[in-house]
Design a protein around this motif. Structure first.
Motif, short mmCIF file in Angstrom:
data_model
loop_
_atom_site.label_atom_id
_atom_site.label_comp_id
_atom_site.label_asym_id
_atom_site.label_seq_id
_atom_site.Cartn_x
_atom_site.Cartn_y
_atom_site.Cartn_z
N ASP A 11 0.60 -1.27 -0.06
CA ASP A 11 -0.03 -0.01 0.13
C ASP A 11 0.74 1.27 -0.09
O ASP A 11 0.55 2.36 -0.58
CB ASP A 11 -1.02 0.02 1.38
CG ASP A 11 -0.16 -0.16 2.47
OD1 ASP A 11 0.32 -1.22 2.79
OD2 ASP A 11 -0.25 0.84 3.23
N GLU A 14 1.69 3.54 -3.34
CA GLU A 14 0.81 4.72 -3.61
C GLU A 14 1.27 6.07 -3.12
O GLU A 14 1.03 7.21 -3.56
CB GLU A 14 -0.57 4.56 -3.31
CG GLU A 14 -1.34 3.20 -3.84
CD GLU A 14 -2.80 3.20 -3.63
OE1 GLU A 14 -3.48 4.44 -3.31
OE2 GLU A 14 -3.09 2.10 -3.40
N GLY A 107 -6.17 -1.26 5.87
CA GLY A 107 -5.97 -1.24 4.38
C GLY A 107 -4.75 -2.32 3.96
O GLY A 107 -4.84 -2.44 2.78
N ALA A 108 -4.08 -2.82 5.01
CA ALA A 108 -2.80 -3.42 4.46
C ALA A 108 -2.91 -4.61 5.32
O ALA A 108 -3.17 -4.88 6.44
CB ALA A 108 -1.56 -2.61 4.82
N TRP A 128 -6.97 -3.01 1.04
CA TRP A 128 -7.41 -2.18 -0.20
C TRP A 128 -7.19 -2.85 -1.56
O TRP A 128 -6.63 -3.67 -1.71
CB TRP A 128 -6.20 -1.05 -0.32
CG TRP A 128 -6.45 -0.03 1.06
CD1 TRP A 128 -7.67 0.38 1.73
CD2 TRP A 128 -5.62 1.05 1.31
NE1 TRP A 128 -7.26 1.28 2.45
CE2 TRP A 128 -6.03 1.72 2.32
CE3 TRP A 128 -4.04 1.59 1.02
CZ2 TRP A 128 -5.48 2.72 3.01
CZ3 TRP A 128 -3.59 2.50 1.56
CH2 TRP A 128 -4.16 3.25 2.58
N SER A 130 -6.41 -1.60 -4.36
CA SER A 130 -5.21 -1.47 -4.99
C SER A 130 -4.28 -2.55 -4.67
O SER A 130 -3.13 -2.67 -5.55
CB SER A 130 -4.58 0.00 -4.88
OG SER A 130 -4.55 0.29 -3.18
N THR A 131 -4.15 -3.03 -3.29
CA THR A 131 -3.10 -3.73 -2.99
C THR A 131 -3.44 -5.13 -3.59
O THR A 131 -2.29 -5.87 -4.13
CB THR A 131 -3.05 -3.95 -1.54
OG1 THR A 131 -2.59 -2.72 -1.03
CG2 THR A 131 -2.14 -5.19 -1.20
#
Length: 206
Positions: A11, A14, A107-108, A128, A130-131
């Motif tokens: 994460d 980003e 989120g990680a 997340w 995106s991860t």
């Protein structure tokens, strides 16, 4: 002159454009080589769910504790909260669980999730998108962590409690994921160019 930058979790890429992800390693001796690397007892009437918060406020532990306590009272799971225990006790504690709820607030995924997966435990956490997408695109690996947030945690745990086969499958996938993405080989591949040393095909045997 810009120097190489490394980040420890996916994460963070980003927030650090141009950085390189250096996968976290799990202590092989403490975790993956222990006899406890198994799926929990099939004779257990209800799955044991463990939560071991290191940072209570960050991990969403208040909500996690509330839901797991409720499910324990209902007889859906056996809830074990671990806090303030020495690190040396964690392999045994995690090894006795069926499911480990890491966090629903960051989120990680980090060391706690990796240690549980190395041990073949099912991990529940909020990660997340995106991860997950980066792991899929870069490594061709689906992150085998069951997604949950404060609104879905109860239903997620109920679903896992009712499906022993799914828990077994996720436990196996977790072991495979750590071996593929968080192996010493992967870390060496990332560090070799930075250190200016060649990779040896048989480096494990040296």
């Amino acid at each position: 002159v810009r120097v190489p930058e490394f980040v420890s979790t996916v994460d963070l890429l980003e927030f650090c454009p141009g950085a390189t992800w250096l996968p976290t390693l799990v202590d092989d001796h403490r975790w993956s080589t222990r006899k406890g690397r198994f799926l929990a007892s099939p004779d257990r009437k209800r799955p044991m769910v463990l939560h071991a918060p290191s940072q209570v406020g960050v991990k969403g532990s208040a909500m996690i504790v509330a839901w797991l306590t409720k499910l324990d009272v209902e007889g859906v799971v056996e809830y074990v909260r671990v806090q303030g225990r020495p690190s040396a006790q964690m392999p045994e504690l995690v090894g006795g669980a069926d499911v480990v709820v890491d966090q629903i607030g960051t989120g990680a995924y980090g060391v706690a999730s990796l240690e549980a997966m190395t041990y073949g435990r099912v991990v529940v956490a909020g990660v997340w998108p995106s991860t997950r997408e980066l792991l899929k695109s870069e490594f061709g690996q689906e992150l085998p962590i069951v997604e949950a947030d404060p609104k879905t945690l109860e239903s997620v745990i109920r679903g896992l409690a009712a499906d022993r086969g799914k828990r077994a499958q996720l436990g196996k996938r977790g072991i495979e994921f750590v071996e593929a993405v968080h192996s010493p080989q992967k870390v060496a591949e990332v560090l070799a160019p930075f250190l200016g040393v060649p990779m040896q095909p048989n480096w494990r045997d040296r």
